[in-house]
Motif scaffolding. Structure first.
Motif, PDB file in Angstrom:
ATOM      1  N   VAL A   1       0.830  -1.197   0.000  1.00 21.54           N
ATOM      2  CA  VAL A   1       0.000   0.000   0.000  1.00 21.54           C
ATOM      3  C   VAL A   1       0.867   1.251   0.000  1.00 21.54           C
ATOM      4  CG1 VAL A   1      -1.717   1.308   1.308  1.00 21.54           C
ATOM      5  CG2 VAL A   1      -1.918  -1.178   1.110  1.00 21.54           C
ATOM      6  N   THR A   2       1.956   1.228   0.762  1.00 23.18           N
ATOM      7  CA  THR A   2       2.834   2.378   0.832  1.00 23.18           C
ATOM      8  C   THR A   2       3.669   2.514  -0.434  1.00 23.18           C
ATOM      9  OG1 THR A   2       4.646   3.407   2.060  1.00 23.18           O
ATOM     10  CG2 THR A   2       4.602   1.018   2.011  1.00 23.18           C
ATOM     11  N   ARG A   3       3.979   3.772  -0.794  1.00 24.49           N
ATOM     12  CA  ARG A   3       4.801   4.051  -1.978  1.00 24.49           C
ATOM     13  C   ARG A   3       6.192   4.542  -1.568  1.00 24.49           C
ATOM     14  NH1 ARG A   3       1.283   8.166  -5.394  1.00 24.49           N
ATOM     15  NH2 ARG A   3       3.234   8.174  -6.595  1.00 24.49           N
ATOM     16  N   ILE A   4       6.539   4.409  -0.309  1.00 24.52           N
ATOM     17  CA  ILE A   4       7.813   4.934   0.186  1.00 24.52           C
ATOM     18  C   ILE A   4       8.976   4.225  -0.493  1.00 24.52           C
ATOM     19  CG2 ILE A   4       9.289   5.157   2.215  1.00 24.52           C
ATOM     20  CD1 ILE A   4       6.777   5.426   3.902  1.00 24.52           C
ATOM     21  N   HIS A   5       9.839   5.014  -1.142  1.00 25.84           N
ATOM     22  CA  HIS A   5      11.029   4.418  -1.759  1.00 25.84           C
ATOM     23  C   HIS A   5      12.313   4.827  -1.043  1.00 25.84           C
ATOM     24  CE1 HIS A   5      12.407   8.124  -3.754  1.00 25.84           C
ATOM     25  NE2 HIS A   5      11.162   8.346  -4.103  1.00 25.84           N
ATOM     26  N   ARG A   6      12.253   5.912  -0.242  1.00 28.44           N
ATOM     27  CA  ARG A   6      13.406   6.278   0.574  1.00 28.44           C
ATOM     28  C   ARG A   6      12.962   6.323   2.039  1.00 28.44           C
ATOM     29  NH1 ARG A   6      16.035  12.228   1.634  1.00 28.44           N
ATOM     30  NH2 ARG A   6      17.498  11.539   3.240  1.00 28.44           N
ATOM     31  N   LEU A   7      13.614   5.537   2.886  1.00 24.97           N
ATOM     32  CA  LEU A   7      13.241   5.450   4.293  1.00 24.97           C
ATOM     33  C   LEU A   7      14.492   5.593   5.150  1.00 24.97           C
ATOM     34  CD1 LEU A   7      11.014   4.919   6.385  1.00 24.97           C
ATOM     35  CD2 LEU A   7      11.448   2.466   6.114  1.00 24.97           C
ATOM     36  N   ASP A   8      14.529   6.655   5.964  1.00 24.83           N
ATOM     37  CA  ASP A   8      15.655   6.895   6.875  1.00 24.83           C
ATOM     38  C   ASP A   8      15.165   6.719   8.305  1.00 24.83           C
ATOM     39  OD1 ASP A   8      16.814   7.627   4.519  1.00 24.83           O
ATOM     40  OD2 ASP A   8      17.749   9.446   5.284  1.00 24.83           O
ATOM     41  N   LEU A   9      15.638   5.670   8.952  1.00 24.68           N
ATOM     42  CA  LEU A   9      15.323   5.394  10.355  1.00 24.68           C
ATOM     43  C   LEU A   9      16.650   5.262  11.092  1.00 24.68           C
ATOM     44  CD1 LEU A   9      12.543   2.691   9.819  1.00 24.68           C
ATOM     45  CD2 LEU A   9      12.200   5.110  10.318  1.00 24.68           C
ATOM     46  N   VAL A  10      17.246   6.390  11.428  1.00 23.72           N
ATOM     47  CA  VAL A  10      18.627   6.345  11.931  1.00 23.72           C
ATOM     48  C   VAL A  10      18.706   6.497  13.443  1.00 23.72           C
ATOM     49  CG1 VAL A  10      19.577   7.167   9.763  1.00 23.72           C
ATOM     50  CG2 VAL A  10      18.951   8.823  11.505  1.00 23.72           C
ATOM     51  N   THR A  11      17.566   6.469  14.132  1.00 28.06           N
ATOM     52  CA  THR A  11      17.584   6.442  15.598  1.00 28.06           C
ATOM     53  C   THR A  11      16.554   5.423  16.075  1.00 28.06           C
ATOM     54  OG1 THR A  11      16.146   8.387  15.541  1.00 28.06           O
ATOM     55  CG2 THR A  11      18.448   8.761  16.053  1.00 28.06           C
ATOM     56  N   ILE A  12      16.837   4.160  15.854  1.00 26.76           N
ATOM     57  CA  ILE A  12      15.944   3.081  16.264  1.00 26.76           C
ATOM     58  C   ILE A  12      16.286   2.674  17.693  1.00 26.76           C
ATOM     59  CG2 ILE A  12      15.190   0.730  15.777  1.00 26.76           C
ATOM     60  CD1 ILE A  12      15.905   1.198  12.856  1.00 26.76           C
ATOM     61  N   PHE A  13      15.288   2.678  18.570  1.00 31.43           N
ATOM     62  CA  PHE A  13      15.443   2.209  19.940  1.00 31.43           C
ATOM     63  C   PHE A  13      15.053   0.733  20.021  1.00 31.43           C
ATOM     64  CE2 PHE A  13      14.506   6.726  20.180  1.00 31.43           C
ATOM     65  CZ  PHE A  13      15.435   7.194  21.100  1.00 31.43           C
ATOM     66  N   SER A  14      15.402   0.113  21.128  1.00 32.05           N
ATOM     67  CA  SER A  14      15.015  -1.285  21.322  1.00 32.05           C
ATOM     68  C   SER A  14      13.501  -1.446  21.277  1.00 32.05           C
ATOM     69  CB  SER A  14      15.560  -1.793  22.665  1.00 32.05           C
ATOM     70  OG  SER A  14      16.959  -1.675  22.724  1.00 32.05           O
ATOM     71  N   LYS A  15      12.775  -0.525  21.928  1.00 30.98           N
ATOM     72  CA  LYS A  15      11.318  -0.645  21.996  1.00 30.98           C
ATOM     73  C   LYS A  15      10.642  -0.275  20.680  1.00 30.98           C
ATOM     74  CE  LYS A  15      10.946   0.121  26.984  1.00 30.98           C
ATOM     75  NZ  LYS A  15      10.350   0.965  28.066  1.00 30.98           N
TER      76      LYS A  15
END
Length: 404
Positions: free
Chosen positions: A229-243
């Motif tokens: 469903v999503t059209r996201i082609h660039r995804l920046d997740l550079v602060t991922i926590f454990s939770k």
């Protein structure tokens, strides 16, 4: 014989003339590109194009006045004889954080009806009146790029409606947001999730100092109900926590059919709970078959905890797991490196072995980038160190670029 050139020729010439960068606090006409302003006064035929180029991008600082009666720019934009209002496409509004009231400056935004890019920096939305001022119609009708840096919202129900209002949004960047209503002591259900996510969103950046509960809420809001469903082609997740790792992994999974660029970075909240472990355990990287760019941001190297860090345990395994033959670029951003030996903490032999596989035969760049304040900011020195660790095939793709 007089030769009359088509207006398109003059437009093409004017497009090469430097345009000013407007800044009400410090503007030097000579350095800001006064040439295009001179072109506007040459003749009437040149005026429309020159005016469009001169005012298409405005960088505006809010006033330091603690008790302003009105905002100067808003007064000019609201005047019926304003000639540049409809030429503004990119508006960068800079405030002074929670210490200064900038609400009057937000009234500029709805007046810019042709606005396609909005950047808010150091802004604080203090209540319903401020938020209503910012959201006045026709705000959001043509905005396709929205960036917020170091902005704060006093009420939990403000951020998502603001994003949702930009129905044509393609690119969204949220960095260092302060959302006090979403701290851990508040139930997550208090955050409104009934606003619609812009259907055309293609680029999403969520990073830096966003509270953990807020991050989970945002990730769940951006996650559609099914894969594809999503059209996201660039995804920046550079602060991922454990939770937040499960929600991050779920969003990556939902975007796998369109994802071409992925950036990852992890914050370990405790010695016993590693964000990288949780995320990589929940993510099937082999399904990212269209990935062209993979980026790792590595924070706070400590040799005493090398067995717990992404750079040792997970980077080689992630690179081995990827099955995309379209991968062209692999980047490693190294933050806060204090000793040359820190570079050896990364298992470059394992990384090189992973990148030597057949699915990386189209690799064009392997970028290793420390920050300028790093002891390894001397790129030539780091290049020599890496040349000893990488095989001949990777040496041809290696680049060492210091980040600002």
């Amino acid at each position: 014989m007089t030769v009359v050139l088509p207006p398109e020729v003059f437009d093409a010439i004017l497009d090469w003339v430097p345009a000013p960068e407007w800044d009400r606090e410090a503007w030097d006409p000579k350095a800001a590109g006064v040439d295009i302003l001179v072109c506007a006064m040459v003749c009437r035929a040149w005026l429309p194009r020159a005016r469009h180029l001169a005012f298409s991008s405005i960088r505006y600082r809010c006033s330091y006045d603690e008790h302003p009666s009105q905002d100067p720019l808003a007064a000019i934009l609201a005047h019926p004889l304003c000639t540049f209002r409809d030429h503004v496409r990119d508006f960068h509004l800079i405030g002074h954080g929670a210490d200064h009231y900038c609400g009057l400056s937000w009234s500029c935004v709805p007046l810019l009806q042709q606005l396609t890019r909005l950047r808010l920096e150091d802004q604080w939305v203090g209540g319903h009146r401020d938020f209503d001022c910012l959201m006045a119609p026709p705000f959001g009708e043509k905005i396709d790029t929205l960036e917020m840096y170091h902005c704060g919202f006093s009420l939990p129900g403000q951020l998502l409606p603001l994003i949702s209002r930009c129905r044509r949004l393609r690119s969204l960047a949220l960095r260092q947001l302060l959302l006090p209503g979403w701290y851990d002591e508040y139930p997550v259900t208090e955050a409104p999730l009934d606003c619609a996510v812009p259907a055309g969103l293609e680029e999403l950046v969520i990073s830096y100092d966003i509270p953990m509960t807020s991050m989970s809420t945002l990730l769940r809001w951006f996650s559609p109900s099914s894969v594809g469903v999503t059209r996201i082609h660039r995804l920046d997740l550079v602060t991922i926590f454990s939770k937040t790792a499960p929600d991050s992994a779920h969003l990556v999974h939902l975007a796998e059919l369109s994802l071409s660029s992925l950036a990852l970075g992890f914050i370990n909240s405790s010695d016993s709970s590693d964000a990288a472990d949780a995320f990589c355990a929940a993510t099937d990287f082999s399904t990212l078959t269209r990935l062209e760019v993979i980026e790792f941001r590595i924070y706070g190297l400590k040799r005493s905890r090398t067995d717990r860090h992404l750079q040792v345990q997970h980077i080689p395994s992630v690179l081995r797991s990827l099955r995309s033959e379209k991968t062209r670029i692999v980047r490693l951003y190294l933050n806060f490196m204090t000793e040359p030996e820190d570079l050896l903490v990364l298992d470059f032999e394992a990384i090189a072995a992973s990148l030597s596989r057949d699915n990386y035969r189209n690799l064009e760049q392997f970028v290793v980038s420390p920050f300028q304040d790093s002891i390894l900011s001397d790129s030539s020195r780091m290049q020599r160190l890496l040349d000893e660790l990488l095989g001949s095939r990777l040496k041809g793709t290696l680049q060492t670029v210091c980040s600002p």
